[in-house]
Design a protein around this motif. Structure first.
Motif, short mmCIF file in Angstrom:
data_model
loop_
_atom_site.label_atom_id
_atom_site.label_comp_id
_atom_site.label_asym_id
_atom_site.label_seq_id
_atom_site.Cartn_x
_atom_site.Cartn_y
_atom_site.Cartn_z
N LEU A 1 0.82 -1.21 0.00
CA LEU A 1 0.00 0.00 0.00
C LEU A 1 0.86 1.26 0.00
CD1 LEU A 1 -2.94 -0.99 2.39
CD2 LEU A 1 -2.87 -1.02 -0.11
N GLU A 2 2.02 1.21 0.64
CA GLU A 2 2.93 2.35 0.60
C GLU A 2 3.42 2.61 -0.82
OE1 GLU A 2 6.11 1.61 3.30
OE2 GLU A 2 4.88 1.82 5.11
N VAL A 3 3.75 1.55 -1.54
CA VAL A 3 4.18 1.70 -2.93
C VAL A 3 3.04 2.26 -3.77
CG1 VAL A 3 4.86 0.44 -5.02
CG2 VAL A 3 5.93 -0.12 -2.83
N LEU A 4 1.85 1.70 -3.61
CA LEU A 4 0.71 2.14 -4.41
C LEU A 4 0.33 3.58 -4.10
CD1 LEU A 4 -1.48 -1.10 -4.25
CD2 LEU A 4 -0.01 -0.33 -6.11
N ASN A 5 0.44 3.99 -2.86
CA ASN A 5 0.15 5.39 -2.51
C ASN A 5 1.12 6.34 -3.20
OD1 ASN A 5 -2.08 4.89 -0.87
ND2 ASN A 5 -0.83 4.63 0.97
N GLU A 6 2.37 5.93 -3.30
CA GLU A 6 3.35 6.76 -4.00
C GLU A 6 3.00 6.87 -5.49
OE1 GLU A 6 5.49 8.59 -2.76
OE2 GLU A 6 6.02 7.79 -0.79
N THR A 7 2.56 5.78 -6.08
CA THR A 7 2.22 5.83 -7.52
C THR A 7 1.06 6.78 -7.77
OG1 THR A 7 0.64 3.96 -7.47
CG2 THR A 7 2.98 3.44 -7.78
N LYS A 8 0.14 6.86 -6.84
CA LYS A 8 -1.02 7.76 -7.01
C LYS A 8 -0.61 9.22 -6.94
CE LYS A 8 -3.70 5.98 -3.83
NZ LYS A 8 -4.91 5.78 -3.00
N LEU A 9 0.50 9.51 -6.25
CA LEU A 9 0.94 10.89 -6.07
C LEU A 9 1.78 11.40 -7.23
CD1 LEU A 9 1.90 10.75 -2.27
CD2 LEU A 9 -0.17 11.74 -3.30
N PHE A 10 2.17 10.51 -8.14
CA PHE A 10 2.99 10.95 -9.28
C PHE A 10 2.16 11.90 -10.13
CE2 PHE A 10 4.89 10.41 -13.54
CZ PHE A 10 6.19 10.78 -13.23
N PRO A 11 2.68 13.09 -10.47
CA PRO A 11 1.86 14.13 -11.10
C PRO A 11 1.73 14.06 -12.62
CG PRO A 11 4.02 15.02 -10.59
CD PRO A 11 4.02 13.60 -10.08
N MET A 12 2.51 13.21 -13.29
CA MET A 12 2.53 13.25 -14.76
C MET A 12 2.28 11.87 -15.36
SD MET A 12 5.70 15.90 -15.40
CE MET A 12 6.68 15.27 -14.04
N HIS A 13 1.14 11.29 -15.03
CA HIS A 13 0.82 9.95 -15.51
C HIS A 13 0.51 9.93 -17.00
CE1 HIS A 13 0.87 7.33 -12.05
NE2 HIS A 13 0.21 8.20 -11.33
N PHE A 14 0.77 8.78 -17.61
CA PHE A 14 0.35 8.54 -18.99
C PHE A 14 -1.17 8.51 -19.05
CE2 PHE A 14 -0.98 5.54 -22.31
CZ PHE A 14 -0.39 6.13 -23.42
N ASP A 15 -1.74 9.09 -20.10
CA ASP A 15 -3.19 9.13 -20.25
C ASP A 15 -3.64 8.01 -21.18
OD1 ASP A 15 -5.85 9.72 -20.39
OD2 ASP A 15 -5.62 11.51 -21.63
#
Length: 470
Positions: free
Chosen positions: A347-361
């Protein structure tokens, strides 16, 4: 930041000492322009997205890589079940490795946590069997402490058939030929597997599955010698003429190939004297595979495709976080303490991925006319599924294990990206028939992303090594 710089400096010193200790600097002979040539083009915004390489480097170094390193060492993620005896469906497999490290030693039954072994039975027993505790214990199917919700989830997995959503040809986990492999004891690294057998695998992947236009005659396979005069950046004009979906497909495969090559360069057999193998980064091998002068200008593009692949799998993890955040989802090994720690780390890893500001659309893909989009998506899926079948043609056992795992991991990421509606409708406290992930898919997904994260980390090491020798 200061601590990170000191750590990096220490790392460089250790690596340089290692290089000298195993035979001088023969493995580390960059020219003064190597660092500039290898990395000057590895910067800025990536094609087909709005993210820059520098942001990915920082995010991976400080947010993702340290956490993934801990996660993939947990019992739930270290054991991967694979059938190494599945025949190649396309040709007679005649490949072999040149060193003993190619061999994979499967785990004995006693080494596998009881909860992981039980998952195989869960798929086969019906509702009545699961409700019968005595029979369940006899089978080793579930621990008696499992909640009714978890038992219902197992039943749901048994009923769930999402074959149309699979991007990979999955191994039959119940086959007597399927065995568990400890990924920590069988790391991905140089095995000496090359030549005709390796060329044929990658040639089939690139030439037959990457949507190559008929008007393009030059081979796409980087392993093909003497690929003609139309090399370098101009050659890739044909790629820009493809639709977004087909460009993405090619970049994913190229990125996967680059990542695998990076691992081979970073974990190279530097010395094998007196039966004591020494593994470490080989800069000459890195130059051979990625330097513009050695690759006719294509090396930096391959590395950019690695970053693109990282973005795709990063986006998939951010989308699937809600699936794992539900209390009904357990990473079950039979050890309550171990399982609690593992899920917390995940869950710590997944929370970090959600915070990344420039995701692929991903919504930009398969848009437009619904009928055409559906046809293209199915073609995309079948091409990737075919690549997963080619993994059974890899002649090196260790290469096959990691090839199958990483293609399954990417296939799982694609499944997630294109299951948005099903993921949005996940019930909080009950199983869902609309979207499920098997343990094998979860293990492949996180280990495959760990491989990409490690690749980008290894790139930074090669950059420091090259800079230190200037």
């Amino acid at each position: 930041m200061l601590g990170a710089m000191r750590s990096g400096a220490t790392l460089v010193s250790v690596l340089l000492f290692l290089g000298r200790a195993v035979g001088g600097d023969a493995w580390l002979k960059p020219t003064d322009t190597d660092t500039e040539d290898c990395f000057c083009h590895l910067t800025g915004v990536l094609d087909d997205c709005f993210c820059d390489i520098e942001s990915i480097d920082d995010f991976n170094s400080y947010k993702i890589f340290p956490k993934l390193k801990k996660l993939h060492e947990r019992d739930y993620f270290r054991y991967y079940k694979v059938n190494m005896k599945r025949p190649c469906p396309f040709w007679l497999n005649d490949g072999h490795c040149s060193i003993n490290d190619c061999h994979v030693e499967p785990c004995s039954e006693s080494e596998i946590p009881i909860g992981i072994k039980a998952a195989n039975y869960n798929k086969e027993v019906n509702a009545e069997e699961l409700q019968d505790c005595e029979e369940a214990n006899k089978l080793g199917a579930v621990n008696s402490t499992l909640s009714n919700q978890t038992k219902e989830a197992f039943i749901d997995w048994a009923r769930y058939d999402d074959a149309q959503d699979h991007f990979c040809e999955l191994d039959d986990e119940l086959s007597p030929d399927a065995e568990y492999v400890d990924l920590l004891l069988n790391p991905e690294r140089y095995t000496g597997y090359r030549g005709w057998s390796a060329w044929r695998v990658w040639n089939s992947i690139y030439e037959e599955n990457c949507f190559k236009p008929r008007s393009v005659y030059r081979p796409l396979n980087p392993l093909t010698p003497g690929r003609g005069d139309d090399d370098g950046e101009p050659f890739y004009n044909w790629l820009e003429g493809l639709c977004l979906e087909k460009r993405v497909f090619y970049r994913l495969i190229s990125g996967l190939h680059a990542s695998i090559n990076l691992h081979l360069c970073a974990k190279y057999l530097l010395d094998d004297m007196w039966g004591r193998a020494k593994w470490g980064p080989n800069v000459e091998e890195f130059r051979f595979r990625f330097h513009p002068a050695e690759t006719k200008g294509e090396g930096p593009r391959r590395l950019k495709n690695l970053y693109f692949l990282y973005l795709i799998q990063l986006r998939a993890l951010s989308k699937v976080a809600v699936y794992f955040e539900r209390s009904i989802v357990d990473l079950y090994t039979g050890n309550t303490t171990e399982d609690t720690i593992t899920k917390k780390l995940l869950l710590e890893v997944l929370n970090e991925t959600k915070l990344f500001p420039m995701h692929f659309d991903e919504k930009s893909m398969f848009a437009g006319d619904k009928k055409e989009a559906k046809t293209l998506k199915e073609e995309f899926r079948l091409h990737f599924k075919n690549i997963s079948r080619i993994m059974d043609c890899v002649g090196c056992d260790k290469c096959r294990v990691w090839g199958k795992l990483q293609t399954q991991g990417l296939g799982t990421a694609l499944k997630i990206l294109f299951s948005e509606r099903e993921i949005k409708n996940l019930p909080e406290h009950s199983p869902s028939a609309g979207f499920q992930l098997t343990r094998q898919e979860v293990v492949a997904l996180l280990n495959a992303f760990n491989r990409l994260s490690t690749s980008i980390h290894e790139l930074q090491i090669f950059k420091m090594l090259l800079t230190a020798k200037r």
